[in-house]
Design a protein around this motif. Structure first.
Motif, PDB file in Angstrom:
ATOM      1  N   ALA A  40       0.839  -1.201   0.000  1.00  0.00           N
ATOM      2  CA  ALA A  40       0.000   0.000   0.000  1.00  0.00           C
ATOM      3  C   ALA A  40       0.872   1.247   0.000  1.00  0.00           C
ATOM      4  O   ALA A  40       0.604   2.210  -0.732  1.00  0.00           O
ATOM      5  N   LEU A  41       1.934   1.231   0.804  1.00  0.00           N
ATOM      6  CA  LEU A  41       2.825   2.391   0.841  1.00  0.00           C
ATOM      7  C   LEU A  41       3.689   2.472  -0.402  1.00  0.00           C
ATOM      8  O   LEU A  41       3.929   3.564  -0.928  1.00  0.00           O
ATOM      9  N   GLU A  42       4.150   1.332  -0.899  1.00  0.00           N
ATOM     10  CA  GLU A  42       5.018   1.356  -2.076  1.00  0.00           C
ATOM     11  C   GLU A  42       4.286   1.802  -3.339  1.00  0.00           C
ATOM     12  O   GLU A  42       4.907   2.267  -4.291  1.00  0.00           O
ATOM     13  N   SER A  43       2.961   1.681  -3.349  1.00  0.00           N
ATOM     14  CA  SER A  43       2.190   2.149  -4.501  1.00  0.00           C
ATOM     15  C   SER A  43       1.515   3.480  -4.219  1.00  0.00           C
ATOM     16  O   SER A  43       0.736   3.966  -5.037  1.00  0.00           O
ATOM     17  N   GLY A  44       1.786   4.064  -3.067  1.00  0.00           N
ATOM     18  CA  GLY A  44       1.161   5.317  -2.670  1.00  0.00           C
ATOM     19  C   GLY A  44       2.012   6.525  -3.008  1.00  0.00           C
ATOM     20  O   GLY A  44       2.802   6.509  -3.960  1.00  0.00           O
ATOM     21  N   PRO A  45       1.865   7.604  -2.225  1.00  0.00           N
ATOM     22  CA  PRO A  45       2.647   8.830  -2.487  1.00  0.00           C
ATOM     23  C   PRO A  45       4.141   8.552  -2.464  1.00  0.00           C
ATOM     24  O   PRO A  45       4.629   7.725  -1.682  1.00  0.00           O
ATOM     25  N   SER A  46       4.879   9.252  -3.295  1.00  0.00           N
ATOM     26  CA  SER A  46       6.323   9.021  -3.393  1.00  0.00           C
ATOM     27  C   SER A  46       7.043   9.293  -2.071  1.00  0.00           C
ATOM     28  O   SER A  46       8.062   8.685  -1.784  1.00  0.00           O
ATOM     29  N   SER A  47       6.487  10.171  -1.240  1.00  0.00           N
ATOM     30  CA  SER A  47       7.140  10.527   0.025  1.00  0.00           C
ATOM     31  C   SER A  47       7.109   9.395   1.049  1.00  0.00           C
ATOM     32  O   SER A  47       7.900   9.412   2.003  1.00  0.00           O
ATOM     33  N   VAL A  48       6.226   8.419   0.890  1.00  0.00           N
ATOM     34  CA  VAL A  48       6.123   7.338   1.872  1.00  0.00           C
ATOM     35  C   VAL A  48       6.527   5.988   1.299  1.00  0.00           C
ATOM     36  O   VAL A  48       6.531   4.992   2.029  1.00  0.00           O
TER      37      VAL A  48
ATOM     38  N   GLU B 190      -5.769   2.398   3.467  1.00  0.00           N
ATOM     39  CA  GLU B 190      -6.739   2.748   2.423  1.00  0.00           C
ATOM     40  C   GLU B 190      -6.403   4.114   1.813  1.00  0.00           C
ATOM     41  O   GLU B 190      -6.484   4.296   0.599  1.00  0.00           O
ATOM     42  N   ILE B 191      -5.997   5.058   2.656  1.00  0.00           N
ATOM     43  CA  ILE B 191      -5.608   6.378   2.147  1.00  0.00           C
ATOM     44  C   ILE B 191      -4.433   6.254   1.196  1.00  0.00           C
ATOM     45  O   ILE B 191      -4.418   6.820   0.104  1.00  0.00           O
ATOM     46  N   ALA B 192      -3.402   5.501   1.613  1.00  0.00           N
ATOM     47  CA  ALA B 192      -2.202   5.356   0.786  1.00  0.00           C
ATOM     48  C   ALA B 192      -2.510   4.622  -0.518  1.00  0.00           C
ATOM     49  O   ALA B 192      -1.998   4.984  -1.586  1.00  0.00           O
ATOM     50  N   THR B 193      -3.355   3.610  -0.447  1.00  0.00           N
ATOM     51  CA  THR B 193      -3.650   2.801  -1.633  1.00  0.00           C
ATOM     52  C   THR B 193      -4.314   3.622  -2.724  1.00  0.00           C
ATOM     53  O   THR B 193      -3.977   3.503  -3.912  1.00  0.00           O
ATOM     54  N   PHE B 194      -5.264   4.458  -2.352  1.00  0.00           N
ATOM     55  CA  PHE B 194      -6.020   5.211  -3.349  1.00  0.00           C
ATOM     56  C   PHE B 194      -5.563   6.660  -3.488  1.00  0.00           C
ATOM     57  O   PHE B 194      -6.251   7.464  -4.116  1.00  0.00           O
ATOM     58  N   TRP B 195      -4.413   6.974  -2.913  1.00  0.00           N
ATOM     59  CA  TRP B 195      -3.895   8.340  -2.983  1.00  0.00           C
ATOM     60  C   TRP B 195      -3.614   8.806  -4.414  1.00  0.00           C
ATOM     61  O   TRP B 195      -3.993   9.931  -4.796  1.00  0.00           O
ATOM     62  N   PRO B 196      -2.949   7.997  -5.263  1.00  0.00           N
ATOM     63  CA  PRO B 196      -2.610   8.508  -6.608  1.00  0.00           C
ATOM     64  C   PRO B 196      -3.818   8.923  -7.422  1.00  0.00           C
ATOM     65  O   PRO B 196      -3.777   9.919  -8.139  1.00  0.00           O
ATOM     66  N   SER B 197      -4.916   8.194  -7.348  1.00  0.00           N
ATOM     67  CA  SER B 197      -6.082   8.522  -8.170  1.00  0.00           C
ATOM     68  C   SER B 197      -7.161   9.253  -7.388  1.00  0.00           C
ATOM     69  O   SER B 197      -8.194   9.615  -7.959  1.00  0.00           O
TER      70      SER B 197
END
Length: 485
Positions: A152-160, A438-445
């Motif tokens: 979830a974090l590895e596919s989320g925002p680049s900062s995390v 859940e926030i990290a997972t759907f952050w990009p879109s």
């Protein structure tokens, strides 16, 4: 490699460019009629990385269904899974609910338990939802809790993204602490209740001797490695637990005092102990993904009338009823387990202690399954042959049972320790990690619904869980230290 925000931004640019003309544009900026807008939109909607440029490649990525790719040697049926879920929740936690209500008050405890049940059930749904989404992205049939956290974090925002592996390790640590904490409480609960039963039949002994006496049978039970093979023990445990609770209600409902005899709301200073005990009682978060991953028909798990909602509805109703009537009956004299309040001179009361002791004994293996499934592969990797790996895993199982035995022998207060385990691990795993993942997972879109209500909901839930963790842990530690002094 993980889908990330940069890839999604690239896909967004492609969609924007395509909205101005009828042709599609490939990843190099060249026109490519083979790419259809519908596939790009589906890919963006599912956070899929922009792989290749052919329709077949897109279809393979977007249409991947992890539930169709699971190959299980011993899959569990819906009934098996429901039994395991009830067994995983109807343990020592339900018997501690009157003590929890004592720390909250009659009506605060009742409505608070109902609310916490809804929140925890929603959090379980969130965890499964995020797991399915990440399985689709990475094209794997299933994931563990720690894998969900990592990816979830590895596919989320680049900062995390760089913290993905750390979060996976942290989740495993909390899972191990939580499940072994449950096992310690189970160990002590069985010993205390068997001790009382033995006293009733005129066999004089002490609690430590009973602890030592059940050590070898418990080691033997935990040599079972298959979740499917644990179904009979879970069925027996669930039947005995429900039988014991049913008989307990015969005592709880007899000669009930008026509701005005107990406090409708307790002081703020004891609310953290209530929170920790209730969170301990809702102890199923650690086994949710293992249960769902091992189902023959996993689509039935999260339906509105599926296994998860059915099981949790039963659990929440039983928790609320036992807590309400147990506190109303015994008031401030409520013990860390309601079985300790039942009259010791009556056979039915002693039968309840025996039934619940055997039920919890049989439930130990299900709680033990999670830490072994985490630590087992780590230990097995240190050895070459399969025989050596098997011996190493069996040695690990024996060592972990001995650890829980040792901790159970030095626990001074059952109620305070239950609250501590709930505040430290269960609140973190059930209320903090799932919404943040859940926030990290759907952050990009930014798939958070209208007015970003999912984002705000997740932030509030995580803040609530973190507050409970900090306040509940400190209060429980103080209570335990006070008992030791």
């Amino acid at each position: 490699m993980a889908p990330n925000q940069r890839d999604l931004e690239t896909a967004s640019l492609l969609l924007a460019a395509d909205s101005n003309n009828n042709s599609s544009i490939d990843r190099n900026g060249n026109e490519d009629d083979r790419l259809k807008p519908s596939l790009l939109e589906a890919a963006l909607r599912n956070n899929m990385r922009y792989y290749g440029s052919t329709t077949n490649q897109w279809q393979k990525i977007v249409r991947y269904d992890p539930l169709q790719h699971r190959k299980l040697e011993h899959p569990t049926s819906n009934l098996d899974t429901l039994i395991h879920m009830l067994n995983g929740n109807l343990g020592t936690g339900i018997l501690a609910m009157p003590d929890a209500f004592k720390n909250a008050g009659l009506y605060v405890g009742f409505f608070g338990t109902m609310a916490m049940g809804v929140i925890c059930t929603h959090s379980m749904h969130t965890l499964v939802k995020v797991s399915h989404e990440l399985c689709r992205r990475y094209q794997v049939p299933s994931m563990s809790f720690s894998e969900v956290g990592r990816y979830a974090l590895e596919s989320g925002p680049s900062s995390v993204q760089r913290f993905g592996r750390l979060i996976g390790i942290l989740i495993n640590i909390f899972l191990i602490i939580m499940q072994l904490g449950f096992c310690c409480v189970y160990f002590l609960f069985v010993a205390v209740n068997l001790h009382d039963f033995l006293e009733y039949i005129s066999i004089k002994t002490d609690v430590f001797t009973v602890l030592a006496g059940i050590l070898l049978p418990l080691i033997a039970l935990n040599m079972i490695r298959s979740l499917k093979l644990l179904t009979p023990t879970s069925m027996i445990a669930s039947f005995l637990a429900i039988s014991g609770i049913t008989i307990s209600f015969m005592f709880l409902l007899k000669d009930l005092p008026r509701s005005t005899s107990v406090a409708p709301a307790s002081s703020w200073s004891t609310i953290p102990l209530y929170f920790g005990t209730v969170m301990y009682a809702f102890e199923g978060i650690g086994v949710i993904l293992p249960l769902e991953n091992n189902m023959k028909t996993p689509r039935d798990f999260c339906r509105w009338n599926g296994v998860l909602n059915t099981g949790m509805t039963i659990v929440v109703c039983l928790y609320s009823a036992v807590g309400f009537y147990g506190y109303l009956k015994y008031g401030d004299a409520a013990e860390g387990s309601i079985t300790l309040n039942l009259p010791s001179h009556l056979f039915l009361a002693e039968l309840v202690r025996l039934l619940m002791a055997v039920a919890v004994f049989a439930s130990y293996a299900l709680q033990f399954y999670v830490p072994v499934s985490i630590l087992g592969p780590v230990v097995r990797r240190q050895f070459g042959s399969h025989r050596a790996q098997d011996y190493a895993e069996y040695a690990l199982r024996v060592a972990l049972v001995l650890v829980t035995f040792t901790l159970a022998a030095i626990i001074p207060n059952l109620g305070a320790f239950i609250s501590l385990v709930g505040a430290v691990s269960t609140s973190t795993l059930a209320l903090v990690f799932p919404p943040l993942l859940e926030i990290a997972t759907f952050w990009p879109s930014r798939q958070y619904g209208r007015w970003n209500w999912i984002l705000w909901k997740d932030l509030l839930m995580a803040a609530f869980g973190l507050s409970g963790f900090l306040i509940g842990t400190s209060t429980s530690v103080v209570e335990i230290i006070t008992e030791w002094e």
